[in-house]
Design an enzyme around this catalytic site. Structure first.
Site, PDB file in Angstrom:
ATOM      1  N   LYS A  76       0.855  -1.192   0.000  1.00 42.95           N
ATOM      2  CA  LYS A  76       0.000   0.000   0.000  1.00 42.95           C
ATOM      3  C   LYS A  76       0.890   1.241   0.000  1.00 42.95           C
ATOM      4  CE  LYS A  76      -3.970   1.741   2.728  1.00 42.95           C
ATOM      5  NZ  LYS A  76      -4.859   1.437   3.878  1.00 42.95           N
ATOM      6  N   SER A 151      -9.801   1.532   2.904  1.00 42.46           N
ATOM      7  CA  SER A 151      -8.943   2.363   2.102  1.00 42.46           C
ATOM      8  C   SER A 151      -7.909   1.585   1.289  1.00 42.46           C
ATOM      9  CB  SER A 151      -8.220   3.355   3.015  1.00 42.46           C
ATOM     10  OG  SER A 151      -7.372   2.661   3.917  1.00 42.46           O
ATOM     11  N   SER A 175      -9.956  -1.131   6.985  1.00 46.39           N
ATOM     12  CA  SER A 175      -9.394  -0.952   5.640  1.00 46.39           C
ATOM     13  C   SER A 175      -8.705  -2.159   5.031  1.00 46.39           C
ATOM     14  CB  SER A 175      -8.415   0.215   5.630  1.00 46.39           C
ATOM     15  OG  SER A 175      -9.137   1.410   5.560  1.00 46.39           O
TER      16      SER A 175
HETATM   17  N1  GLN Z   1     -13.227   3.225   6.337  1.00 47.35           N
HETATM   18  C1  GLN Z   1     -12.675   3.625   7.595  1.00 47.35           C
HETATM   19  C2  GLN Z   1     -12.413   5.098   7.593  1.00 47.35           C
HETATM   20  O1  GLN Z   1     -12.707   5.738   6.659  1.00 47.35           O
HETATM   21  C3  GLN Z   1     -11.464   2.829   7.927  1.00 47.35           C
HETATM   22  C4  GLN Z   1     -10.212   3.346   7.351  1.00 47.35           C
HETATM   23  C5  GLN Z   1      -9.030   2.506   7.654  1.00 47.35           C
HETATM   24  O2  GLN Z   1      -9.149   1.428   8.239  1.00 47.35           O
HETATM   25  N2  GLN Z   1      -7.864   3.017   7.315  1.00 47.35           N
HETATM   26  O3  GLN Z   1     -11.927   5.636   8.531  1.00 47.35           O
END
Ligand code: GLN
Length: 468
Positions: A76, A151, A175
């Protein structure tokens, strides 16, 4: 021709050891696939130029027992690999070159992993669809009109579309698990601290963790074993015990799940998963988690507070983008105004608000107290059951653009995943079925949560469910 569609780390390792193909040949097969398909999917932000040199290095490490040597993976864009650009999906880090390598990445590198490139993500890992990336959206390999999740959408799509054999993501509130569910693959969010955060760009420091995307639970186990461990560069890191009783007992937070809002096919798939576990000899019972309905609200207070603090370092002076204003304040305002996207700015504002004197007690402190209540709810339940089972997401992947203008609808994607981060426990998403929409099958997953440092339970139960 190497058949990438059925390849796992285990199979590739065996083939490399037998000399069926070389690391170069394996890497080339993935590069061909990337060239053919990534134009549509956009999983990668960059494919590294030195992959063949890495492949030659890795070839020397191929031997029985050295499971990861020569395995092509993606990382990532928020993890550092020395000498390579890392932008966290943000314009504010345009051109930023990593000065050192993240511990987790280094461990894989030492094991002989070949890094194909860096993958797309929501800006600073904030989002559930990669639509918040400054570099365009990643599409779901099962239906390119839909999101891959986020994400870590790029890392999930890369594995699902056979553009990498496995990948790394980061999970602050879901994420890894949510995109794994949307892409039909396995995603592990390890125990907080079990994998070093050194060299991972911080989002919410008390929640962040690095973990793998794979096609099988065994592969996730292999990667976790390579990634885990205390690190002198991360004082919150720990050595996990992975020991204790395993009674094969699953708890279902029924009341929380029957509040409505879950897709009917996801419910049916979840019930089928429960039945499958029962047929495998697991005991299943209902459990109560009295404060779980507050988890999402708690997360969306605590996480932006940490985000606003962590993103303060991007001031236009130290990293990446710099814009010249009338004075120093002007430089800050211009650089941050242009460098950060809408969601990043929204969360910086939210976080600054809940931390401001006058509101600190009402929001931040209150949320921090409820987090403690959640921890004790979970500790209590885990004295009786080994696993808490939920769907990973309320529904399969949604259409690109469908939730982009409604942040609250987007935040609801995280309803089942955020709690594991708040409590610090490990959680695994495994594919559990698919919803037929028109001519496409949209995958969805189930989420298994276990007590701190009990990844071993997730691996056993995950393998029981998936077969490998
Ligand atoms: N979807 C969640 C957020 O927007 C989780 C993001 C993540 O785990 N980095 O915060």
């Amino acid at each position: 021709m190497i058949d990438l569609s059925s390849l796992t780390i285990k199979k590739a390792h065996e083939a490399l050891v037998r000399g069926e193909y070389t690391v170069r040949e394996l890497v080339n097969a993935y590069l061909d696939e990337i060239r053919a398909r990534d134009g549509d999917i956009h999983a990668y932000l960059e494919v590294y130029e030195d992959v063949m040199a890495q492949a030659d290095e890795a070839q020397k490490k191929v031997s029985a027992g050295n499971l990861l040597a020569g395995i092509p993976m993606a990382i990532k864009d928020n993890m550092l690999l020395e000498g390579k650009v890392a932008t966290s999906g943000s314009k504010i880090l345009t051109g930023y070159v990593a000065p050192y390598t993240a511990t987790a990445v280094q461990k894989l590198k030492d094991a002989g992993v070949v890094f194909l490139g860096r993958t797309n993500m929501d800006e600073f890992a904030m989002g559930s669809s990669t639509e918040n990336s400054a570099f365009g959206v990643t599409k779901n390999p099962h239906d390119t009109s839909r999101v891959a999740g986020g994400s870590s959408g790029g890392s999930a799509a890369a594995v699902a579309a056979h553009l990498a054999l496995a990948s790394l993501g980061s999970d602050t509130g879901g994420s890894i698990r949510q995109p794994a569910s949307h892409c039909g693959i396995v995603g592990l969010k390890p125990t907080y601290g079990s994998v070093s955060r050194h060299g991972l760009m911080a989002m919410g420091s008390s929640l962040d963790i690095i973990g793998p995307f794979t096609r099988t639970v065994s592969d996730a186990e292999t990667l976790f074993n390579a990634l885990k461990g205390k690190d002198r560069y991360d004082s919150t890191s720990i050595d996990v015990s992975m020991a204790g009783p395993f009674r094969k007992k699953i708890g279902i937070p029924r009341r929380f799940l029957t509040n409505g809002g879950i897709d009917a096919d996801v419910v049916a798939g979840f019930e089928a998963a429960i039945a499958r576990y029962q047929s495998l000899g697991y005991e299943v019972c209902d459990i109560e988690l009295p404060h779980i309905e507050y988890a999402l609200a708690v997360y969306y207070v605590l996480m932006p507070a940490e985000v606003s603090t962590n993103l303060a370092r991007f001031d236009g002076m130290r990293y990446g983008l710099h814009k010249e204003g009338m004075d120093l304040m002007g430089d800050y305002l211009l650089s941050r105004g242009e460098g950060f996207g809408r969601e990043a700015r929204r969360r910086i504002m939210l976080g600054s608000y809940v931390l401001s004197s006058g509101y600190y007690d009402a929001y931040y402190n209150k949320a921090a107290s409820v987090r403690e209540l959640l921890k004790s709810d979970f500790a209590k339940v885990f004295s009786d059951v080994d696993i808490i089972l939920t769907p990973t997401t309320p529904a399969p992947a949604f259409k690109i653009g469908e939730k982009a203008s409604d942040p609250v609808a987007m935040y609801l994607e995280d309803i089942f995943t955020v709690t594991a981060n708040l409590v610090g426990i490990p959680a695994l998403s495994v594919p559990a079925g698919a919803k037929k929409v028109g001519n496409t099958q949209l995958p969805f997953g189930i989420q298994l949560m276990a007590s701190h440092e009990r990844e071993d339970i997730l691996f056993s139960a995950g393998k029981d469910f998936m077969g490998e």
